[in-house]
Design a protein around this motif. Sequence first.
Motif, mmCIF file in Angstrom:
data_model
loop_
_atom_site.group_PDB
_atom_site.id
_atom_site.type_symbol
_atom_site.label_atom_id
_atom_site.label_comp_id
_atom_site.label_asym_id
_atom_site.label_seq_id
_atom_site.Cartn_x
_atom_site.Cartn_y
_atom_site.Cartn_z
ATOM 1 N N MET B 91 0.828 -1.201 0.000
ATOM 2 C CA MET B 91 0.000 0.000 0.000
ATOM 3 C C MET B 91 0.866 1.257 0.000
ATOM 4 S SD MET B 91 -3.000 -1.151 -0.237
ATOM 5 C CE MET B 91 -3.857 0.414 -0.065
ATOM 6 N N LEU B 92 0.424 2.245 -0.758
ATOM 7 C CA LEU B 92 1.216 3.454 -0.962
ATOM 8 C C LEU B 92 0.439 4.691 -0.511
ATOM 9 C CD1 LEU B 92 2.157 2.514 -4.628
ATOM 10 C CD2 LEU B 92 3.735 2.408 -2.692
ATOM 11 N N ASP B 93 1.027 5.427 0.397
ATOM 12 C CA ASP B 93 0.492 6.744 0.777
ATOM 13 C C ASP B 93 1.692 7.669 0.926
ATOM 14 O OD1 ASP B 93 -1.001 8.888 1.648
ATOM 15 O OD2 ASP B 93 -1.085 8.189 3.720
ATOM 16 N N GLY B 94 2.361 7.834 -0.182
ATOM 17 C CA GLY B 94 3.615 8.589 -0.173
ATOM 18 C C GLY B 94 4.821 7.665 -0.083
ATOM 19 N N GLU B 95 4.565 6.392 0.254
ATOM 20 C CA GLU B 95 5.687 5.448 0.322
ATOM 21 C C GLU B 95 6.246 5.205 -1.079
ATOM 22 O OE1 GLU B 95 2.864 5.081 1.805
ATOM 23 O OE2 GLU B 95 3.133 4.359 3.863
ATOM 24 N N THR B 111 0.247 7.651 -4.171
ATOM 25 C CA THR B 111 -0.595 8.310 -3.173
ATOM 26 C C THR B 111 -1.940 8.565 -3.838
ATOM 27 O OG1 THR B 111 -0.702 10.114 -1.578
ATOM 28 C CG2 THR B 111 0.151 10.673 -3.761
ATOM 29 N N ALA B 112 -2.961 8.785 -3.051
ATOM 30 C CA ALA B 112 -4.289 8.936 -3.653
ATOM 31 C C ALA B 112 -4.381 10.158 -4.552
ATOM 32 C CB ALA B 112 -5.357 9.027 -2.553
ATOM 33 N N GLY B 113 -3.657 11.235 -4.187
ATOM 34 C CA GLY B 113 -3.852 12.506 -4.896
ATOM 35 C C GLY B 113 -5.099 13.194 -4.363
ATOM 36 N N PHE B 114 -5.531 14.206 -5.072
ATOM 37 C CA PHE B 114 -6.731 14.926 -4.630
ATOM 38 C C PHE B 114 -7.270 15.738 -5.803
ATOM 39 C CE2 PHE B 114 -8.999 17.836 -1.517
ATOM 40 C CZ PHE B 114 -9.795 16.826 -1.007
ATOM 41 N N ALA B 142 0.878 16.372 -3.771
ATOM 42 C CA ALA B 142 1.928 16.633 -4.771
ATOM 43 C C ALA B 142 3.317 16.521 -4.133
ATOM 44 C CB ALA B 142 1.727 18.017 -5.388
ATOM 45 N N GLU B 143 3.421 16.972 -2.893
ATOM 46 C CA GLU B 143 4.719 16.890 -2.188
ATOM 47 C C GLU B 143 5.139 15.430 -1.974
ATOM 48 O OE1 GLU B 143 3.858 21.061 0.166
ATOM 49 O OE2 GLU B 143 3.942 19.191 1.326
ATOM 50 N N LYS B 144 4.150 14.567 -1.706
ATOM 51 C CA LYS B 144 4.466 13.140 -1.520
ATOM 52 C C LYS B 144 5.060 12.552 -2.799
ATOM 53 C CE LYS B 144 0.647 12.225 1.674
ATOM 54 N NZ LYS B 144 -0.659 11.536 1.779
ATOM 55 N N ILE B 145 4.466 12.913 -3.936
ATOM 56 C CA ILE B 145 4.972 12.414 -5.222
ATOM 57 C C ILE B 145 6.389 12.933 -5.436
ATOM 58 C CG2 ILE B 145 4.606 12.395 -7.727
ATOM 59 C CD1 ILE B 145 1.623 13.099 -7.091
#
Lengths: 90, 236
Positions: B91-95, B111-114, B142-145
């Motif tokens: 699972m990815l949330d910025g990982e 990450t999910a984005g928005f 966007a910062e996570k990406i």
Amino acid sequence: MNISDEEIVSRLRDQLVADPHVANPDIEIRVAGGIVTLEGEVATTERRRRAEEVARQMPGVVTVRNHLHVMTLREPSHEVERIPHQEENC
Amino acid sequence: MIRVAAAADLHFGEEGRESYFRLYADVHEHADLLLLAGDLTNSGTGEEARGLVEALRAVRVPMFAVLGNHDFHGEQSERLFEILRAGGINMLDGEHYEIRVRQHRVGIVGTAGFCGGFGDWVLAPLGEPEIKTWVRRAQREAEKIDLGLQRLQSDFRLVVLHYAPIVQTVEGEHAQCYAFLGCSRLAEPIDRWHPDLVVHGHAHRGREHGWTPGGVPVRNVSLHVLHRAYAIYELE
């Protein structure tokens, strides 16, 4: 009580999300003169039928045109897109 | 060369979709990994998440997934995340992950984005606190990406989102909906780091193919767009 077409759209959208047998925010709803047209994809014929039923029960609705279709998936094999490697930009 | 399978908007738990999942059992014959771009479940319940894990038990390639808006609906996204992770889905949330596929190092960021709109019409952080919170959420995604891509030195780099980073793959939806389907803020780090492929879902009536302004391929892999269990992309 008069209910405008716009009000029918917003109320019906909320109903179609809330109804556990439909639960679909992606059904396209158009209303003209109380005539509701439903378009888009649902997973089963039962959901298609239930969406129409929910629409019919809305106050102000004269009739419902049910243009929803049931989604089917094809086997995935043999359709491959080739994508060239990206050069890193840093 | 690597082969990437990708799908989104599985909506596990929606009655009538059970038969779709048998189509994933032979994904290893066609691809090296499977990307799942959100809306894994229909209502975001733990029961649906457990059901999805079971339904994908036969998959024999590494799976990488992000949550989508439907997965947040049950207000237990952290629990879902853990159930899916424990069930073998990365699972990815910025990982970010790096795996080896034959001689290649393959990096995956997700990450999910928005949402928030695109281009000249992107929502600005002006006005009520709720608007600022909305914009801040998109900026954080966007910062996570950005951070993930910055850290990857892989031969191939992939990005998984739920929301669209460009308007092109949303087209086909009603224009009034565009702002709720994605946000061009997500494309900024993508064009900074030039990954090989970006996949997303969410826009059921959108189109599969698009490119960021910088030329990075973006693919809308919603089942509703593909009308097949997954798309396969061969990166060379």
